[in-house]
Design a protein around this motif. Structure first.
Motif, PDB file in Angstrom:
ATOM      1  N   SER A  16     -64.935  -5.867  27.512  1.00 33.68           N
ATOM      2  CA  SER A  16     -65.769  -6.416  26.437  1.00 33.68           C
ATOM      3  C   SER A  16     -66.755  -5.345  26.007  1.00 33.68           C
ATOM      4  O   SER A  16     -67.342  -4.658  26.841  1.00 33.68           O
ATOM      5  CB  SER A  16     -66.532  -7.640  26.930  1.00 33.68           C
ATOM      6  OG  SER A  16     -65.636  -8.582  27.472  1.00 33.68           O
ATOM      7  N   VAL A  17     -66.945  -5.238  24.697  1.00 36.61           N
ATOM      8  CA  VAL A  17     -67.858  -4.238  24.151  1.00 36.61           C
ATOM      9  C   VAL A  17     -68.774  -4.906  23.141  1.00 36.61           C
ATOM     10  O   VAL A  17     -68.349  -5.778  22.380  1.00 36.61           O
ATOM     11  CB  VAL A  17     -67.085  -3.073  23.482  1.00 36.61           C
ATOM     12  CG1 VAL A  17     -68.042  -2.063  22.861  1.00 36.61           C
ATOM     13  CG2 VAL A  17     -66.156  -2.393  24.480  1.00 36.61           C
ATOM     14  N   GLY A  18     -70.015  -4.474  23.145  1.00 34.88           N
ATOM     15  CA  GLY A  18     -70.985  -4.924  22.163  1.00 34.88           C
ATOM     16  C   GLY A  18     -71.638  -3.729  21.494  1.00 34.88           C
ATOM     17  O   GLY A  18     -72.068  -2.796  22.175  1.00 34.88           O
ATOM     18  N   VAL A  19     -71.664  -3.734  20.193  1.00 30.06           N
ATOM     19  CA  VAL A  19     -72.372  -2.711  19.423  1.00 30.06           C
ATOM     20  C   VAL A  19     -73.623  -3.383  18.877  1.00 30.06           C
ATOM     21  O   VAL A  19     -73.535  -4.357  18.124  1.00 30.06           O
ATOM     22  CB  VAL A  19     -71.488  -2.142  18.286  1.00 30.06           C
ATOM     23  CG1 VAL A  19     -72.295  -1.270  17.345  1.00 30.06           C
ATOM     24  CG2 VAL A  19     -70.311  -1.368  18.862  1.00 30.06           C
ATOM     25  N   MET A  20     -74.779  -2.855  19.291  1.00 31.06           N
ATOM     26  CA  MET A  20     -76.058  -3.447  18.900  1.00 31.06           C
ATOM     27  C   MET A  20     -76.693  -2.590  17.808  1.00 31.06           C
ATOM     28  O   MET A  20     -76.714  -1.367  17.899  1.00 31.06           O
ATOM     29  CB  MET A  20     -76.964  -3.537  20.124  1.00 31.06           C
ATOM     30  CG  MET A  20     -76.325  -4.381  21.227  1.00 31.06           C
ATOM     31  SD  MET A  20     -77.224  -4.329  22.781  1.00 31.06           S
ATOM     32  CE  MET A  20     -78.597  -5.361  22.344  1.00 31.06           C
ATOM     33  N   PHE A  21     -77.228  -3.279  16.779  1.00 29.85           N
ATOM     34  CA  PHE A  21     -77.878  -2.564  15.690  1.00 29.85           C
ATOM     35  C   PHE A  21     -78.985  -3.433  15.107  1.00 29.85           C
ATOM     36  O   PHE A  21     -79.024  -4.643  15.310  1.00 29.85           O
ATOM     37  CB  PHE A  21     -76.875  -2.107  14.629  1.00 29.85           C
ATOM     38  CG  PHE A  21     -75.926  -3.171  14.113  1.00 29.85           C
ATOM     39  CD1 PHE A  21     -76.131  -3.768  12.879  1.00 29.85           C
ATOM     40  CD2 PHE A  21     -74.812  -3.554  14.852  1.00 29.85           C
ATOM     41  CE1 PHE A  21     -75.251  -4.732  12.392  1.00 29.85           C
ATOM     42  CE2 PHE A  21     -73.922  -4.516  14.374  1.00 29.85           C
ATOM     43  CZ  PHE A  21     -74.153  -5.101  13.138  1.00 29.85           C
ATOM     44  N   GLN A  22     -79.905  -2.783  14.413  1.00 29.62           N
ATOM     45  CA  GLN A  22     -81.096  -3.466  13.919  1.00 29.62           C
ATOM     46  C   GLN A  22     -80.912  -4.064  12.525  1.00 29.62           C
ATOM     47  O   GLN A  22     -81.369  -5.149  12.240  1.00 29.62           O
ATOM     48  CB  GLN A  22     -82.278  -2.481  13.895  1.00 29.62           C
ATOM     49  CG  GLN A  22     -83.619  -3.154  13.775  1.00 29.62           C
ATOM     50  CD  GLN A  22     -83.951  -3.997  15.006  1.00 29.62           C
ATOM     51  OE1 GLN A  22     -83.765  -3.576  16.135  1.00 29.62           O
ATOM     52  NE2 GLN A  22     -84.421  -5.207  14.789  1.00 29.62           N
ATOM     53  N   SER A  23     -80.238  -3.317  11.658  1.00 29.24           N
ATOM     54  CA  SER A  23     -80.125  -3.709  10.253  1.00 29.24           C
ATOM     55  C   SER A  23     -78.663  -3.658   9.813  1.00 29.24           C
ATOM     56  O   SER A  23     -77.890  -2.824  10.295  1.00 29.24           O
ATOM     57  CB  SER A  23     -80.967  -2.748   9.409  1.00 29.24           C
ATOM     58  OG  SER A  23     -80.673  -2.889   8.043  1.00 29.24           O
ATOM     59  N   TRP A  24     -78.316  -4.498   8.871  1.00 25.19           N
ATOM     60  CA  TRP A  24     -76.939  -4.536   8.366  1.00 25.19           C
ATOM     61  C   TRP A  24     -76.519  -3.214   7.754  1.00 25.19           C
ATOM     62  O   TRP A  24     -75.339  -2.886   7.741  1.00 25.19           O
ATOM     63  CB  TRP A  24     -76.774  -5.676   7.361  1.00 25.19           C
ATOM     64  CG  TRP A  24     -76.965  -7.003   8.016  1.00 25.19           C
ATOM     65  CD1 TRP A  24     -78.055  -7.820   7.935  1.00 25.19           C
ATOM     66  CD2 TRP A  24     -76.060  -7.652   8.912  1.00 25.19           C
ATOM     67  NE1 TRP A  24     -77.886  -8.936   8.717  1.00 25.19           N
ATOM     68  CE2 TRP A  24     -76.662  -8.866   9.335  1.00 25.19           C
ATOM     69  CE3 TRP A  24     -74.795  -7.335   9.405  1.00 25.19           C
ATOM     70  CZ2 TRP A  24     -76.043  -9.749  10.201  1.00 25.19           C
ATOM     71  CZ3 TRP A  24     -74.176  -8.214  10.286  1.00 25.19           C
ATOM     72  CH2 TRP A  24     -74.796  -9.408  10.672  1.00 25.19           C
TER      73      TRP A  24
END
Length: 169
Positions: A16-24
């Motif tokens: 499982s992988v998650g890519v985290m980001f602040q803004s679209w």
């Protein structure tokens, strides 16, 4: 914070992988997280969530869930025009219906157009199929439309796919 999640299966293991980001509009992730699940649930046609949801639950334990305001899943929130729940719906209910979920799918489902919005990105004549829960569908589609990248599939979602399919180190 936004997190896009995906799961990849090999033999008796799920990554499982998650890519985290602040803004679209972000071009780079804040962080990429990974978890591994041994012997995931077998695939059952029509019950994909039973295989994928436990893997996503384990992955999200690596985050401060209180900082997440949207989860993006590879797939659908609703599977048909009668609102049969898909993976995105189960992720939403698993988090007490407090974190909106956007489903992004590359292929259409039969009898599934009432709760789906098609978006076209770049020069592609093929749409992405957007579904959502906890957020207006038009708003969700607008978020995915605005994501960084000039091609059909947004850059950070392509990055997610790449990390998900990379071999375990």
């Amino acid at each position: 914070m936004i997190i896009a999640v995906d799961v990849y299966y090999e033999e008796n293991q799920a990554k499982s992988v998650g890519v985290m980001f602040q803004s679209w509009e972000d071009s780079k992730p804040l962080e990429v997280i990974m978890s591994y699940t041994e012997n995931p649930h077998e695939y059952e046609p029509g019950f994909f969530y039973k295989r994928e949801l436990p893997c996503i639950q384990e992955l999200l334990k690596l985050t401060d869930i209180n900082q997440i305001h949207t989860i993006v899943v590879d797939g659908y929130v609703y599977l048909n025009n009668e609102k049969k729940p898909g993976l995105g719906h189960y992720v939403y209910t698993d988090f007490s219906e407090k974190i909106p979920v956007i489903g992004v799918a590359k292929t259409a489902f039969h009898d599934n157009d009432a709760f789906v919005q098609k978006i076209y990105r770049g020069n592609s004549s093929k749409p992405l199929y957007i579904t959502s829960i906890g957020m207006e569908l038009a708003v969700a589609a607008g978020h995915i439309q605005r994501m960084y990248g000039e091609y059909r599939f947004p850059h950070l979602l392509k990055l997610l796919d790449k990390h998900t399919k990379e071999a375990r180190l």
